[in-house]
Write an enzyme that holds these catalytic residues in place. Sequence first.
Site, mmCIF file in Angstrom:
data_model
loop_
_atom_site.group_PDB
_atom_site.id
_atom_site.type_symbol
_atom_site.label_atom_id
_atom_site.label_comp_id
_atom_site.label_asym_id
_atom_site.label_seq_id
_atom_site.Cartn_x
_atom_site.Cartn_y
_atom_site.Cartn_z
ATOM 1 C CD GLU A 94 43.597 49.224 73.811
ATOM 2 O OE1 GLU A 94 42.803 50.127 73.518
ATOM 3 O OE2 GLU A 94 43.675 48.151 73.174
ATOM 4 C CB CYS A 107 46.128 40.025 74.770
ATOM 5 S SG CYS A 107 46.486 40.628 73.126
ATOM 6 C CB CYS A 114 50.568 49.325 64.945
ATOM 7 S SG CYS A 114 51.332 48.065 63.892
ATOM 8 C CB CYS A 118 46.410 45.256 59.619
ATOM 9 S SG CYS A 118 48.101 44.608 59.611
ATOM 10 C CB CYS A 121 44.317 46.225 63.318
ATOM 11 S SG CYS A 121 45.145 46.469 64.903
ATOM 12 C CB CYS A 332 44.037 44.838 68.958
ATOM 13 S SG CYS A 332 45.727 45.431 69.090
#
Length: 354
Positions: A94, A107, A114, A118, A121, A332
């Site tokens: 994205e 962005c 990932c 976290c 997220c 995100c």
Amino acid sequence: MSDLLSATPDAARVQLGAWLAARGEPAYRLKQILPRLWQRPVGSWDEATELPSDLRRALAGEFPLRRLALGMRQVSRDGTEKYLWDLGEGEAIESVLIPEGKRRTLCISSQEGCALGCVFCATGRMGFRKNLTAGEIAGQVRELVLRDPALKPTNVVFMGMGEPLLNWEAVDTALTQLNHPEGLGIGARHITVSTVGILPNLAKLAQRPEQFRLALSLHAPTPELRHELMPIEKKYGLPAVIAALGRFRRRVTLEYVLIGGTNDGLEQADQLARLARPLGALVNLLPLHPGGAPDLAPSPRAQMLAFERRLRRHGIEAVLRRSRGLDISAACGQLRVELGPRRNVRAQEHARVE
């Protein structure tokens, strides 16, 4: 075949120059071809009609231009645009374009998924899937220019999917492609790398001579709370990360997502001020995007304003941002998670990040 779009402009110049010389092409061909990579990009060599057709065919065979295919585009009422780029074989990344007056901030992603997990997220819920090439990273900007040169961003932030400093080699090259005058030509002070604080590669970023901006994904003012929100704290602890920022020669930004009842108390604002003051840091306060973590509650607006005021009373420059793209999947990783299968990753797995 060679991927020029994953090379620096200087390396591309050397490769192209040697190839053209071996073909016996006139020297001026290099000046025609190189700008077609980034400055005046083409989607395929066939579009470079200033070149002879046989040279275009030879370029397509030796240096194919690898594209990001647009899988989906969403446009918010506030003008925010989200792009889902199809990498093939079920993989996708994205990027988000945020217009604000004359400023257009893109962005971009540096990884698909990932490994850091976290809790606030959506990308972290995917788990890690792959590192992007430099061509796929800078290609997110290139594709917008190909769609419409007026879309070229004025600012680029590495705040999309992934941790940039866990893909340093490709990010290092992409930074050069974005900034180089023979690349996309975006000023270094308009390019920001956001990181949780991967110390070895943070030192490498600090050694670069360009004035790239640095943002630390902080989100908690104490190691204990940060460990609850960000498992990477187990490997790279807050005291060591803050010390590394103190050695950075440029002003840093501390990114802080406000989560209701978790990290938005006034005592935590006081603790955050004690971290920010010695660094002379700007604090970006970010409302929790509800699409990023549906199991967490955004901080009430009154509490966010009180948190911001408390920081300012301590003499800290703090800015409370507004959420963008609330009517689309703008958090995100949100769109990628919604459209594709995801793999849940245990916290113990995150802690083994090298």
